[in-house]
Write a protein that holds these residues in place. Structure first.
Motif, PDB file in Angstrom:
ATOM      1  N   ALA A  10       0.832  -1.204   0.000  1.00 47.09           N
ATOM      2  CA  ALA A  10       0.000   0.000   0.000  1.00 47.09           C
ATOM      3  C   ALA A  10       0.866   1.253   0.000  1.00 47.09           C
ATOM      4  O   ALA A  10       0.573   2.223  -0.707  1.00 47.09           O
ATOM      5  CB  ALA A  10      -0.932  -0.005   1.211  1.00 47.09           C
ATOM      6  N   LEU A  11       1.944   1.238   0.777  1.00 55.67           N
ATOM      7  CA  LEU A  11       2.826   2.403   0.842  1.00 55.67           C
ATOM      8  C   LEU A  11       3.481   2.662  -0.512  1.00 55.67           C
ATOM      9  O   LEU A  11       3.509   3.801  -0.998  1.00 55.67           O
ATOM     10  CB  LEU A  11       3.889   2.205   1.923  1.00 55.67           C
ATOM     11  CG  LEU A  11       4.802   3.395   2.171  1.00 55.67           C
ATOM     12  CD1 LEU A  11       4.020   4.585   2.730  1.00 55.67           C
ATOM     13  CD2 LEU A  11       5.920   3.010   3.135  1.00 55.67           C
ATOM     14  N   LEU A  12       3.986   1.619  -1.142  1.00 50.88           N
ATOM     15  CA  LEU A  12       4.600   1.785  -2.466  1.00 50.88           C
ATOM     16  C   LEU A  12       3.570   2.230  -3.506  1.00 50.88           C
ATOM     17  O   LEU A  12       3.848   3.080  -4.344  1.00 50.88           O
ATOM     18  CB  LEU A  12       5.273   0.488  -2.902  1.00 50.88           C
ATOM     19  CG  LEU A  12       6.593   0.180  -2.215  1.00 50.88           C
ATOM     20  CD1 LEU A  12       7.006  -1.266  -2.449  1.00 50.88           C
ATOM     21  CD2 LEU A  12       7.684   1.130  -2.690  1.00 50.88           C
ATOM     22  N   TYR A  13       2.388   1.669  -3.432  1.00 54.22           N
ATOM     23  CA  TYR A  13       1.328   2.022  -4.373  1.00 54.22           C
ATOM     24  C   TYR A  13       0.938   3.490  -4.226  1.00 54.22           C
ATOM     25  O   TYR A  13       0.692   4.182  -5.211  1.00 54.22           O
ATOM     26  CB  TYR A  13       0.114   1.119  -4.132  1.00 54.22           C
ATOM     27  CG  TYR A  13      -0.987   1.278  -5.138  1.00 54.22           C
ATOM     28  CD1 TYR A  13      -0.975   0.539  -6.313  1.00 54.22           C
ATOM     29  CD2 TYR A  13      -2.049   2.143  -4.912  1.00 54.22           C
ATOM     30  CE1 TYR A  13      -1.989   0.661  -7.246  1.00 54.22           C
ATOM     31  CE2 TYR A  13      -3.075   2.277  -5.832  1.00 54.22           C
ATOM     32  CZ  TYR A  13      -3.044   1.533  -7.004  1.00 54.22           C
ATOM     33  OH  TYR A  13      -4.058   1.656  -7.928  1.00 54.22           O
ATOM     34  N   ALA A  14       0.919   3.960  -2.977  1.00 54.19           N
ATOM     35  CA  ALA A  14       0.495   5.332  -2.702  1.00 54.19           C
ATOM     36  C   ALA A  14       1.514   6.366  -3.179  1.00 54.19           C
ATOM     37  O   ALA A  14       1.152   7.509  -3.448  1.00 54.19           O
ATOM     38  CB  ALA A  14       0.239   5.505  -1.207  1.00 54.19           C
ATOM     39  N   ASP A  76      10.417  -4.813  -6.500  1.00 53.69           N
ATOM     40  CA  ASP A  76      11.806  -4.915  -6.958  1.00 53.69           C
ATOM     41  C   ASP A  76      12.665  -4.131  -5.978  1.00 53.69           C
ATOM     42  O   ASP A  76      12.268  -3.067  -5.502  1.00 53.69           O
ATOM     43  CB  ASP A  76      11.949  -4.317  -8.360  1.00 53.69           C
ATOM     44  CG  ASP A  76      13.379  -4.400  -8.861  1.00 53.69           C
ATOM     45  OD1 ASP A  76      13.969  -5.496  -8.797  1.00 53.69           O
ATOM     46  OD2 ASP A  76      13.904  -3.361  -9.303  1.00 53.69           O
ATOM     47  N   ASP A  77      13.826  -4.678  -5.683  1.00 57.05           N
ATOM     48  CA  ASP A  77      14.768  -3.933  -4.843  1.00 57.05           C
ATOM     49  C   ASP A  77      16.075  -3.783  -5.599  1.00 57.05           C
ATOM     50  O   ASP A  77      16.448  -4.616  -6.407  1.00 57.05           O
ATOM     51  CB  ASP A  77      14.990  -4.611  -3.492  1.00 57.05           C
ATOM     52  CG  ASP A  77      15.776  -5.903  -3.579  1.00 57.05           C
ATOM     53  OD1 ASP A  77      15.698  -6.594  -4.620  1.00 57.05           O
ATOM     54  OD2 ASP A  77      16.465  -6.248  -2.605  1.00 57.05           O
ATOM     55  N   TYR A  91      19.231   1.192  -0.328  1.00 58.15           N
ATOM     56  CA  TYR A  91      18.293   0.315  -1.007  1.00 58.15           C
ATOM     57  C   TYR A  91      17.140   1.131  -1.570  1.00 58.15           C
ATOM     58  O   TYR A  91      16.729   2.123  -0.982  1.00 58.15           O
ATOM     59  CB  TYR A  91      17.735  -0.741  -0.047  1.00 58.15           C
ATOM     60  CG  TYR A  91      18.738  -1.786   0.334  1.00 58.15           C
ATOM     61  CD1 TYR A  91      18.788  -2.998  -0.345  1.00 58.15           C
ATOM     62  CD2 TYR A  91      19.644  -1.566   1.359  1.00 58.15           C
ATOM     63  CE1 TYR A  91      19.721  -3.954  -0.002  1.00 58.15           C
ATOM     64  CE2 TYR A  91      20.582  -2.526   1.708  1.00 58.15           C
ATOM     65  CZ  TYR A  91      20.612  -3.718   1.021  1.00 58.15           C
ATOM     66  OH  TYR A  91      21.540  -4.664   1.355  1.00 58.15           O
ATOM     67  N   GLN A  92      16.652   0.691  -2.709  1.00 58.16           N
ATOM     68  CA  GLN A  92      15.460   1.291  -3.310  1.00 58.16           C
ATOM     69  C   GLN A  92      14.452   0.175  -3.525  1.00 58.16           C
ATOM     70  O   GLN A  92      14.815  -0.917  -3.995  1.00 58.16           O
ATOM     71  CB  GLN A  92      15.782   1.954  -4.640  1.00 58.16           C
ATOM     72  CG  GLN A  92      16.696   3.141  -4.506  1.00 58.16           C
ATOM     73  CD  GLN A  92      17.037   3.754  -5.852  1.00 58.16           C
ATOM     74  OE1 GLN A  92      17.177   3.062  -6.844  1.00 58.16           O
ATOM     75  NE2 GLN A  92      17.165   5.066  -5.867  1.00 58.16           N
ATOM     76  N   TYR A  93      13.226   0.458  -3.167  1.00 58.46           N
ATOM     77  CA  TYR A  93      12.147  -0.507  -3.346  1.00 58.46           C
ATOM     78  C   TYR A  93      11.135   0.097  -4.303  1.00 58.46           C
ATOM     79  O   TYR A  93      10.751   1.252  -4.161  1.00 58.46           O
ATOM     80  CB  TYR A  93      11.476  -0.828  -2.005  1.00 58.46           C
ATOM     81  CG  TYR A  93      12.425  -1.479  -1.035  1.00 58.46           C
ATOM     82  CD1 TYR A  93      12.627  -2.852  -1.066  1.00 58.46           C
ATOM     83  CD2 TYR A  93      13.133  -0.726  -0.112  1.00 58.46           C
ATOM     84  CE1 TYR A  93      13.506  -3.461  -0.189  1.00 58.46           C
ATOM     85  CE2 TYR A  93      14.016  -1.322   0.773  1.00 58.46           C
ATOM     86  CZ  TYR A  93      14.198  -2.694   0.722  1.00 58.46           C
ATOM     87  OH  TYR A  93      15.075  -3.292   1.586  1.00 58.46           O
ATOM     88  N   GLU A  94      10.739  -0.695  -5.276  1.00 50.57           N
ATOM     89  CA  GLU A  94       9.797  -0.208  -6.280  1.00 50.57           C
ATOM     90  C   GLU A  94       8.737  -1.268  -6.544  1.00 50.57           C
ATOM     91  O   GLU A  94       9.045  -2.462  -6.620  1.00 50.57           O
ATOM     92  CB  GLU A  94      10.547   0.119  -7.571  1.00 50.57           C
ATOM     93  CG  GLU A  94       9.730   0.859  -8.573  1.00 50.57           C
ATOM     94  CD  GLU A  94      10.591   1.446  -9.691  1.00 50.57           C
ATOM     95  OE1 GLU A  94       9.991   2.023 -10.615  1.00 50.57           O
ATOM     96  OE2 GLU A  94      11.822   1.350  -9.650  1.00 50.57           O
ATOM     97  N   LEU A  95       7.508  -0.820  -6.677  1.00 50.48           N
ATOM     98  CA  LEU A  95       6.416  -1.732  -6.965  1.00 50.48           C
ATOM     99  C   LEU A  95       6.533  -2.208  -8.410  1.00 50.48           C
ATOM    100  O   LEU A  95       6.631  -1.399  -9.339  1.00 50.48           O
ATOM    101  CB  LEU A  95       5.086  -0.998  -6.753  1.00 50.48           C
ATOM    102  CG  LEU A  95       3.837  -1.837  -6.547  1.00 50.48           C
ATOM    103  CD1 LEU A  95       3.971  -2.759  -5.351  1.00 50.48           C
ATOM    104  CD2 LEU A  95       2.634  -0.928  -6.365  1.00 50.48           C
ATOM    105  N   GLU A  96       6.578  -3.516  -8.589  1.00 51.10           N
ATOM    106  CA  GLU A  96       6.626  -4.100  -9.930  1.00 51.10           C
ATOM    107  C   GLU A  96       5.249  -3.976 -10.591  1.00 51.10           C
ATOM    108  O   GLU A  96       4.248  -3.724  -9.904  1.00 51.10           O
ATOM    109  CB  GLU A  96       6.987  -5.594  -9.834  1.00 51.10           C
ATOM    110  CG  GLU A  96       8.361  -5.875  -9.298  1.00 51.10           C
ATOM    111  CD  GLU A  96       9.402  -5.994 -10.389  1.00 51.10           C
ATOM    112  OE1 GLU A  96       9.132  -5.595 -11.540  1.00 51.10           O
ATOM    113  OE2 GLU A  96      10.490  -6.485 -10.077  1.00 51.10           O
TER     114      GLU A  96
END
Length: 152
Positions: A10-14, A76-77, A91-96
């Motif tokens: 939810a956090l990444l989506y937002a 994806d990280d 680190y970077q986190y991204e919603l696939e």
């Protein structure tokens, strides 16, 4: 999927770019979602348990869930080396795409739509703060979580 595991998605989506830069930032934003996100009605056994650690509130469960989402190709990280000699990485986190679809498919659930809405609100309040300022906000609002900090 339990509610706790939905929080990072939810956090990444937002986020506009569907990306959060830095593990510490991710930890603090999820912590703030649980503390200030009007999610008091969540089952306490289905939320992250944070403890005071080196940079404030920390939950190893969050890393476990992120790893699981990465294995499922929902997130994806990547790592960026900031200092080769000191072995400092960010680190970077991204919603696939699959992660975005996963969230889209669940937005019809009023509970999940509410969680995404609260993630949007937390990001609006804190998402643009530089990391040191975000940490300062967390430490000032929740001093018990700063007691083991290496920054104090």
């Amino acid at each position: 999927m339990n509610t706790r595991k939905m929080l990072p998605l939810a956090l990444l989506y937002a986020d506009e770019e569907h990306r959060i830069d830095g593990r510490t930032r991710f930890q603090k934003l999820i912590f703030l979602m649980q503390k200030e996100g009007n999610l008091d009605d969540l089952d306490p056994t289905d939320t992250y348990r944070f403890k005071a650690y080196d940079y404030g509130p920390f939950s190893s469960e969050l890393y476990d869930d992120l790893d699981e989402h990465i294995e499922q190709d929902l997130i994806d990280d990547s790592m960026e080396h900031l200092d080769q000699e000191e072995d400092i990485v960010k680190y970077q986190y991204e919603l696939e795409t699959d992660g975005e679809q996963f969230v889209d498919d669940r937005l019809s659930s009023s509970e999940f739509a509410r969680i995404v809405g609260e993630a949007e609100r937390i990001l609006a309040d804190y998402g643009d703060l530089p990391l040191p300022d975000l940490i300062d906000v967390v430490y000032s609002k929740y001093p018990d979580y700063a007691e083991n900090s290496v920054l104090r």
